[in-house]
Every structure is written in C-alpha cells, then in structure tokens.
Design an enzyme around this catalytic site. Sequence first.
Site, PDB file in Angstrom:
ATOM      1  N   ASP A  66      12.182 -25.569 -32.714  1.00 56.88           N
ATOM      2  CA  ASP A  66      12.705 -24.238 -32.385  1.00 56.88           C
ATOM      3  C   ASP A  66      13.584 -24.304 -31.147  1.00 56.88           C
ATOM      4  O   ASP A  66      13.650 -25.340 -30.477  1.00 56.88           O
ATOM      5  CB  ASP A  66      11.534 -23.243 -32.188  1.00 56.88           C
ATOM      6  CG  ASP A  66      10.410 -23.815 -31.331  1.00 56.88           C
ATOM      7  OD1 ASP A  66      10.607 -24.858 -30.692  1.00 56.88           O
ATOM      8  OD2 ASP A  66       9.322 -23.218 -31.307  1.00 56.88           O
ATOM      9  N   ASP A 135      -1.221 -16.255 -29.493  1.00 57.90           N
ATOM     10  CA  ASP A 135      -1.268 -15.246 -30.563  1.00 57.90           C
ATOM     11  C   ASP A 135      -1.238 -15.892 -31.950  1.00 57.90           C
ATOM     12  O   ASP A 135      -1.029 -15.211 -32.952  1.00 57.90           O
ATOM     13  CB  ASP A 135      -0.110 -14.238 -30.414  1.00 57.90           C
ATOM     14  CG  ASP A 135       1.266 -14.888 -30.536  1.00 57.90           C
ATOM     15  OD1 ASP A 135       1.340 -16.129 -30.744  1.00 57.90           O
ATOM     16  OD2 ASP A 135       2.277 -14.170 -30.425  1.00 57.90           O
ATOM     17  N   HIS A 137       0.908 -18.180 -33.058  1.00 57.76           N
ATOM     18  CA  HIS A 137       2.199 -18.603 -33.618  1.00 57.76           C
ATOM     19  C   HIS A 137       2.304 -20.125 -33.636  1.00 57.76           C
ATOM     20  O   HIS A 137       1.689 -20.812 -32.809  1.00 57.76           O
ATOM     21  CB  HIS A 137       3.384 -17.962 -32.878  1.00 57.76           C
ATOM     22  CG  HIS A 137       3.677 -18.479 -31.506  1.00 57.76           C
ATOM     23  ND1 HIS A 137       3.464 -17.733 -30.365  1.00 57.76           N
ATOM     24  CD2 HIS A 137       4.192 -19.652 -31.071  1.00 57.76           C
ATOM     25  CE1 HIS A 137       3.848 -18.426 -29.315  1.00 57.76           C
ATOM     26  NE2 HIS A 137       4.285 -19.599 -29.698  1.00 57.76           N
ATOM     27  N   GLU A 142       6.188 -15.802 -35.048  1.00 57.66           N
ATOM     28  CA  GLU A 142       5.304 -14.826 -34.423  1.00 57.66           C
ATOM     29  C   GLU A 142       4.469 -14.095 -35.481  1.00 57.66           C
ATOM     30  O   GLU A 142       4.788 -14.132 -36.670  1.00 57.66           O
ATOM     31  CB  GLU A 142       6.149 -13.802 -33.652  1.00 57.66           C
ATOM     32  CG  GLU A 142       6.928 -14.398 -32.479  1.00 57.66           C
ATOM     33  CD  GLU A 142       6.047 -14.724 -31.276  1.00 57.66           C
ATOM     34  OE1 GLU A 142       4.828 -14.898 -31.422  1.00 57.66           O
ATOM     35  OE2 GLU A 142       6.605 -14.813 -30.173  1.00 57.66           O
TER      36      GLU A 142
HETATM   37  C1  GLP Z   1       5.994 -22.158 -27.526  1.00 59.62           C
HETATM   38  C2  GLP Z   1       6.589 -23.066 -28.587  1.00 59.62           C
HETATM   39  C3  GLP Z   1       5.547 -23.561 -29.535  1.00 59.62           C
HETATM   40  C4  GLP Z   1       4.361 -24.074 -28.768  1.00 59.62           C
HETATM   41  C5  GLP Z   1       3.741 -22.964 -27.960  1.00 59.62           C
HETATM   42  C6  GLP Z   1       2.516 -23.413 -27.193  1.00 59.62           C
HETATM   43  O1  GLP Z   1       5.976 -20.838 -27.871  1.00 59.62           O
HETATM   44  N1  GLP Z   1       7.635 -22.452 -29.319  1.00 59.62           N
HETATM   45  O2  GLP Z   1       6.101 -24.580 -30.355  1.00 59.62           O
HETATM   46  O3  GLP Z   1       3.408 -24.585 -29.663  1.00 59.62           O
HETATM   47  O4  GLP Z   1       4.718 -22.512 -27.058  1.00 59.62           O
HETATM   48  O5  GLP Z   1       2.928 -24.048 -26.015  1.00 59.62           O
HETATM   49  P1  GLP Z   1       1.992 -24.891 -25.103  1.00 59.62           P
HETATM   50  O6  GLP Z   1       1.746 -26.167 -25.817  1.00 59.62           O
HETATM   51  O7  GLP Z   1       2.781 -25.124 -23.847  1.00 59.62           O
HETATM   52  O8  GLP Z   1       0.759 -24.102 -24.868  1.00 59.62           O
END
Ligand code: GLP
Length: 258
Positions: A66, A135, A137, A142
């Site tokens: 993303d 949440d 995702h 989302e």
């Molecule tokens: C972001 C990314 C996701 C990731 C999520 C969790 O929103 N788009 O791909 O999995 O954060 O991030 P973290 O691993 O820093 O908790």
Amino acid sequence: MDVIITDESSIGDLVADDIAALLQQKPHAVLGLATGSSPLRIYDSVATRVARGELSLAQARGFTLDEYVGLPDGHPSQYRTVIDNDFVSRVDFAPGAVRAPRGNAADLGQACHDYEAAIRAAGGIDLQILGIGTDGHIAFNEPGSSLASRTRVKTLAEQTRRDNARFFDGDVAAVPIHCLTQGLGTIMEARHIVLVGTGLGKAEAIHQLVEGPVSALWPATVLQHHPHVTVLVDDAAASRLQLADYFRYTYAHRYLVQ
Ligand code: GLP
C-alpha cells in the site's frame, strides 16, 4: 490457519526461516512486503542472513502492499521510502526488483490497474508478509472493505490516521487521508500469507481474525478462507484468543516432516 504464540524476539527468525526455505526451492520467488513495525524483526533477520552470505534475494522480486496518496518521492513516511530504508537497501535485490503502488501518480486508477497487472506478470506473490491494524485492517483495507476488493484508492479511517501519526512526528493532520492499497481479493491470491501481530493493542484484532465471524467489519477475517495462513503473535496479542491453549498445544506437537 496455523497460529503460533511465541516471544516477540523469535518471530523474525521463524518467518526468515520460511523465506529462506522458499528461496532455496525457488530463487526467483515473489515476496509481498508489508511496512510498519510488525515486520521489522523479519527484515532484520533476513538482512543478517544475506550479510553472512547464507541467503540471497538477487533473483527474487517484491511488491509492497500500500501507499499514501500525495506524498512526494523520498518523503520519509512514504511507504516506498520506508521499505527501501527498512529492508531493500539492506539486502541484495536487483535494482527495480521491488515495486510499490504509485501514490503520487497523476492517474491513480491507472496506477492501481498497472499494479495488479505487474503482480500478475510476475506470476503472483509466493509469500505475503502482513501486519494488522488495531481495527482489523490488513494493508489499508479498512473496515467495510469488500472482501473481494482489488487494488484501489481508499479513505483511511480516523483510527488508522491516529495510529500512524507516530510516523509523522505525532501530527495526525499530516497523515494523508487517502491511500492506494492492494485489495483483500488481491492479497488472498498470495500462495502463503504470514501475519504478525504483537502487543496488547492488537489482541482484539487477532481474536477477531482467528475466531470471529468472517465480516467486512474486521477485514482480516477474510483470511479464514485462505488455505495457507500462518499467524505469529506474542502472549499479549494472543491474550484474547479463546483457543490459546489449543494453539500452544498444536505448536508444541507440530508435525515435523522427516
Ligand atoms: C498500517 C499499514 C499496514 C500495517 C498496519 C500495522 O496501517 N498499512 O500494512 O499492517 O499499519 O502497523 P504496525 O505493524 O506498525 O502496527
């Protein structure tokens, strides 16, 4: 779905073992690369093995999940920059072997279409690394995302912008409102999916992912329909799992191919 409850420090090596096994069998494998804090220990472990000459990604390719819309190239929080700093620059990918959605393209719809085509042309993703949002995702799909969605423009939830403000000097207003993301349908086509979640903040999302009803309200639950998913969590992230004892038992008694 295999659920492995282990200490956070072991997760990186366990996933790096999977990546090493894949590359040994298929040196030109395609890796799906997540940004965020969850995969960092994986990238550290892979980079250490590459530095020691035990592993090479010279023939491998990668696709990120993303990207924020509108951040200029080189912006420190642009996911393209983040994955370059956290992983690509530390290993031996060939130049141009890792692609990311173009969040600053003039035509975002075309950029999404091109990204899907590039993944297909590469033969699909062999091993997809995922984190999970509080949440539920995955990538930037989302709550409310179609379970069959493809790469597209999405509007970030306010919760996600608050969660990710730490990468923008704590300034929520600086977090873009829009993003490009592989869809849930795109992610589901990866051959093996490895999701990492650590810390208490992820406990409810992990419970829903593993044990909740499949629902667009918790997008990660779509993974229950995938035949080869490995979920790696620490004790805190596993703390809401009703089947935690069973998962500890199955991992302790896992069948090891001789
Ligand atoms: C972001 C990314 C996701 C990731 C999520 C969790 O929103 N788009 O791909 O999995 O954060 O991030 P973290 O691993 O820093 O908790």
